[in-house]
Design a protein around this motif. Structure first.
Motif, PDB file in Angstrom:
ATOM      1  N   ILE A 198      30.848  48.564  56.667  1.00  0.00           N
ATOM      2  CA  ILE A 198      29.563  49.223  56.939  1.00  0.00           C
ATOM      3  C   ILE A 198      28.409  48.237  56.731  1.00  0.00           C
ATOM      4  CG2 ILE A 198      27.981  51.049  56.171  1.00  0.00           C
ATOM      5  CD1 ILE A 198      30.522  52.716  55.485  1.00  0.00           C
ATOM      6  N   ALA A 199      28.497  47.439  55.652  1.00  0.00           N
ATOM      7  CA  ALA A 199      27.467  46.428  55.377  1.00  0.00           C
ATOM      8  C   ALA A 199      27.375  45.428  56.522  1.00  0.00           C
ATOM      9  CB  ALA A 199      27.777  45.710  54.062  1.00  0.00           C
ATOM     10  N   ARG A 200      28.524  45.021  57.042  1.00  0.00           N
ATOM     11  CA  ARG A 200      28.541  44.054  58.155  1.00  0.00           C
ATOM     12  C   ARG A 200      27.801  44.615  59.363  1.00  0.00           C
ATOM     13  NH1 ARG A 200      34.399  42.892  59.776  1.00  0.00           N
ATOM     14  NH2 ARG A 200      34.148  45.054  60.434  1.00  0.00           N
ATOM     15  N   ALA A 201      28.005  45.900  59.658  1.00  0.00           N
ATOM     16  CA  ALA A 201      27.303  46.528  60.781  1.00  0.00           C
ATOM     17  C   ALA A 201      25.818  46.690  60.484  1.00  0.00           C
ATOM     18  CB  ALA A 201      27.940  47.880  61.094  1.00  0.00           C
ATOM     19  N   LEU A 202      25.491  47.087  59.258  1.00  0.00           N
ATOM     20  CA  LEU A 202      24.092  47.295  58.871  1.00  0.00           C
ATOM     21  C   LEU A 202      23.283  46.000  58.872  1.00  0.00           C
ATOM     22  CD1 LEU A 202      24.140  49.806  55.877  1.00  0.00           C
ATOM     23  CD2 LEU A 202      23.097  50.147  58.115  1.00  0.00           C
ATOM     24  N   ALA A 203      23.945  44.880  58.625  1.00  0.00           N
ATOM     25  CA  ALA A 203      23.255  43.593  58.531  1.00  0.00           C
ATOM     26  C   ALA A 203      22.475  43.275  59.798  1.00  0.00           C
ATOM     27  CB  ALA A 203      24.253  42.477  58.229  1.00  0.00           C
ATOM     28  N   MET A 204      22.945  43.773  60.924  1.00  0.00           N
ATOM     29  CA  MET A 204      22.271  43.520  62.199  1.00  0.00           C
ATOM     30  C   MET A 204      21.140  44.511  62.460  1.00  0.00           C
ATOM     31  SD  MET A 204      23.603  40.816  63.356  1.00  0.00           S
ATOM     32  CE  MET A 204      22.903  40.834  64.990  1.00  0.00           C
ATOM     33  N   ASP A 205      20.908  45.439  61.513  1.00  0.00           N
ATOM     34  CA  ASP A 205      19.836  46.426  61.616  1.00  0.00           C
ATOM     35  C   ASP A 205      19.919  47.224  62.917  1.00  0.00           C
ATOM     36  OD1 ASP A 205      17.712  47.688  60.427  1.00  0.00           O
ATOM     37  OD2 ASP A 205      16.210  46.372  61.315  1.00  0.00           O
ATOM     38  N   PRO A 206      21.078  47.867  63.167  1.00  0.00           N
ATOM     39  CA  PRO A 206      21.248  48.601  64.428  1.00  0.00           C
ATOM     40  C   PRO A 206      20.418  49.878  64.455  1.00  0.00           C
ATOM     41  CG  PRO A 206      23.092  49.060  62.972  1.00  0.00           C
ATOM     42  CD  PRO A 206      22.249  48.018  62.276  1.00  0.00           C
ATOM     43  N   VAL A 207      20.235  50.414  65.648  1.00  0.00           N
ATOM     44  CA  VAL A 207      19.527  51.681  65.821  1.00  0.00           C
ATOM     45  C   VAL A 207      20.480  52.842  65.528  1.00  0.00           C
ATOM     46  CG1 VAL A 207      18.253  53.111  67.463  1.00  0.00           C
ATOM     47  CG2 VAL A 207      18.028  50.628  67.540  1.00  0.00           C
ATOM     48  N   ALA A 208      21.767  52.655  65.863  1.00  0.00           N
ATOM     49  CA  ALA A 208      22.770  53.709  65.677  1.00  0.00           C
ATOM     50  C   ALA A 208      24.067  53.109  65.159  1.00  0.00           C
ATOM     51  CB  ALA A 208      23.023  54.439  66.995  1.00  0.00           C
ATOM     52  N   MET A 209      24.829  53.941  64.430  1.00  0.00           N
ATOM     53  CA  MET A 209      26.135  53.522  63.906  1.00  0.00           C
ATOM     54  C   MET A 209      27.195  54.478  64.453  1.00  0.00           C
ATOM     55  SD  MET A 209      25.727  51.063  61.320  1.00  0.00           S
ATOM     56  CE  MET A 209      26.572  51.389  59.805  1.00  0.00           C
ATOM     57  N   LEU A 210      28.299  53.904  64.927  1.00  0.00           N
ATOM     58  CA  LEU A 210      29.431  54.690  65.405  1.00  0.00           C
ATOM     59  C   LEU A 210      30.601  54.499  64.445  1.00  0.00           C
ATOM     60  CD1 LEU A 210      29.328  53.808  69.228  1.00  0.00           C
ATOM     61  CD2 LEU A 210      28.089  55.604  68.022  1.00  0.00           C
ATOM     62  N   PHE A 211      31.107  55.586  63.910  1.00  0.00           N
ATOM     63  CA  PHE A 211      32.216  55.542  62.947  1.00  0.00           C
ATOM     64  C   PHE A 211      33.454  56.143  63.604  1.00  0.00           C
ATOM     65  CE2 PHE A 211      28.401  55.510  60.425  1.00  0.00           C
ATOM     66  CZ  PHE A 211      28.693  54.776  59.291  1.00  0.00           C
ATOM     67  N   ASP A 212      34.487  55.320  63.808  1.00  0.00           N
ATOM     68  CA  ASP A 212      35.724  55.816  64.412  1.00  0.00           C
ATOM     69  C   ASP A 212      36.755  56.067  63.310  1.00  0.00           C
ATOM     70  OD1 ASP A 212      37.735  56.559  66.073  1.00  0.00           O
ATOM     71  OD2 ASP A 212      37.997  54.626  67.053  1.00  0.00           O
ATOM     72  N   GLU A 213      36.850  57.320  62.876  1.00  0.00           N
ATOM     73  CA  GLU A 213      37.770  57.732  61.808  1.00  0.00           C
ATOM     74  C   GLU A 213      37.693  56.792  60.600  1.00  0.00           C
ATOM     75  OE1 GLU A 213      41.611  59.316  62.905  1.00  0.00           O
ATOM     76  OE2 GLU A 213      41.096  59.198  65.021  1.00  0.00           O
ATOM     77  N   PRO A 214      36.498  56.649  60.006  1.00  0.00           N
ATOM     78  CA  PRO A 214      36.298  55.644  58.958  1.00  0.00           C
ATOM     79  C   PRO A 214      37.030  55.930  57.655  1.00  0.00           C
ATOM     80  CG  PRO A 214      34.394  57.087  59.100  1.00  0.00           C
ATOM     81  CD  PRO A 214      35.290  57.452  60.250  1.00  0.00           C
ATOM     82  N   THR A 215      37.549  57.155  57.483  1.00  0.00           N
ATOM     83  CA  THR A 215      38.218  57.488  56.214  1.00  0.00           C
ATOM     84  C   THR A 215      39.711  57.748  56.382  1.00  0.00           C
ATOM     85  OG1 THR A 215      37.671  59.834  56.496  1.00  0.00           O
ATOM     86  CG2 THR A 215      36.095  58.495  55.268  1.00  0.00           C
ATOM     87  N   SER A 216      40.241  57.519  57.586  1.00  0.00           N
ATOM     88  CA  SER A 216      41.639  57.903  57.835  1.00  0.00           C
ATOM     89  C   SER A 216      42.640  57.086  57.017  1.00  0.00           C
ATOM     90  CB  SER A 216      41.967  57.777  59.321  1.00  0.00           C
ATOM     91  OG  SER A 216      41.859  56.431  59.738  1.00  0.00           O
ATOM     92  N   ALA A 217      42.264  55.865  56.615  1.00  0.00           N
ATOM     93  CA  ALA A 217      43.193  55.014  55.866  1.00  0.00           C
ATOM     94  C   ALA A 217      42.934  55.073  54.356  1.00  0.00           C
ATOM     95  CB  ALA A 217      43.075  53.574  56.358  1.00  0.00           C
ATOM     96  N   LEU A 218      42.109  56.045  53.906  1.00  0.00           N
ATOM     97  CA  LEU A 218      41.696  56.078  52.506  1.00  0.00           C
ATOM     98  C   LEU A 218      42.256  57.295  51.783  1.00  0.00           C
ATOM     99  CD1 LEU A 218      37.906  55.217  53.008  1.00  0.00           C
ATOM    100  CD2 LEU A 218      39.785  53.627  52.587  1.00  0.00           C
ATOM    101  N   ASP A 219      42.399  57.153  50.452  1.00  0.00           N
ATOM    102  CA  ASP A 219      42.808  58.320  49.662  1.00  0.00           C
ATOM    103  C   ASP A 219      41.569  59.164  49.357  1.00  0.00           C
ATOM    104  OD1 ASP A 219      41.479  57.401  47.302  1.00  0.00           O
ATOM    105  OD2 ASP A 219      43.205  56.164  46.777  1.00  0.00           O
TER     106      ASP A 219
END
Length: 200
Positions: free
Chosen positions: A155-176
């Motif tokens: 998420i930090a890597r994406a935010l570093a570019m200061d985007p207008v929008a963020m797209l999350f493709d199943e960001p929690t599927s691999a997490l407990d």
């Protein structure tokens, strides 16, 4: 005008020379800036396909995808590169971190193609990592982090570019479950700051 507008979007995948699979049928959507949208559906319903199209990762479709009034389906390569750099941050379910690089270097890597000088890249990377609670982990490698921490680095890597929008493709599927809450808290925080977000 909506920040992102989808008109009569259709996506086909070829099966044979004469057969096609109709993955998305006449999709109509619009999103305002600062909106948090969840896209929910069973496996194989076209959620990731839609995200790839909205993020410009797939340019083969029928219909219109308008971002700030511009039809990304008509973008030339240079315009699409600018769109990826300036407008959209993409968060994948598999983190996609470079294993031999430190956390700090993984985040600065996102800015190297934008002609940002090294000092500015490092300062911006530290800023977003600290924002996401990773201040004490700059020099660690990805294999030294928990799943939730890795997703926060992504998420930090994406935010570093200061985007207008963020797209999350199943960001929690691999997490407990514990780590899922960690990532959801970050997403809610970003939404409260006015970030436009779409999440499968």
């Amino acid at each position: 005008m909506a920040f992102l507008e989808v008109n009569n979007l259709n996506k086909y995948y070829p099966i044979t020379d004469s057969e096609r699979f109709h993955a998305l049928k006449d999709v109509q959507l619009s999103f305002e800036k600062g909106e948090l949208v969840s896209i929910i559906g069973e496996s194989g319903s076209g959620k990731s396909t839609l995200m790839n199209l909205l993020g410009g990762l797939d340019s083969q479709f029928d219909g219109e995808i308008l971002v700030d009034g511009e039809n990304i389906g008509q973008f030339k390569e240079k315009e699409m590169v600018a769109f990826h750099k300036e407008k959209i941050g993409f968060i994948f379910q598999s983190f996609n971190l470079v294993p031999h690089l430190s956390i700090l270097d993984n985040v600065t890597l996102a800015m190297t193609l934008s002609n940002i000088d090294s000092k500015t890249r490092k300062a911006r990377a530290k800023e977003v990592l600290e924002q996401l609670g990773l201040k004490d982990h700059y020099q660690k490698k990805p294999n030294q982090l928990s799943g939730g921490q890795k997703q926060r680095v992504a998420i930090a890597r994406a935010l570093a570019m200061d985007p207008v929008a963020m797209l999350f493709d199943e960001p929690t599927s691999a997490l407990d479950p514990e780590m899922i809450q960690e990532v959801l808290d970050v997403m809610v925080g970003l939404a409260n700051e006015g970030m436009t977000m779409m999440c499968v």
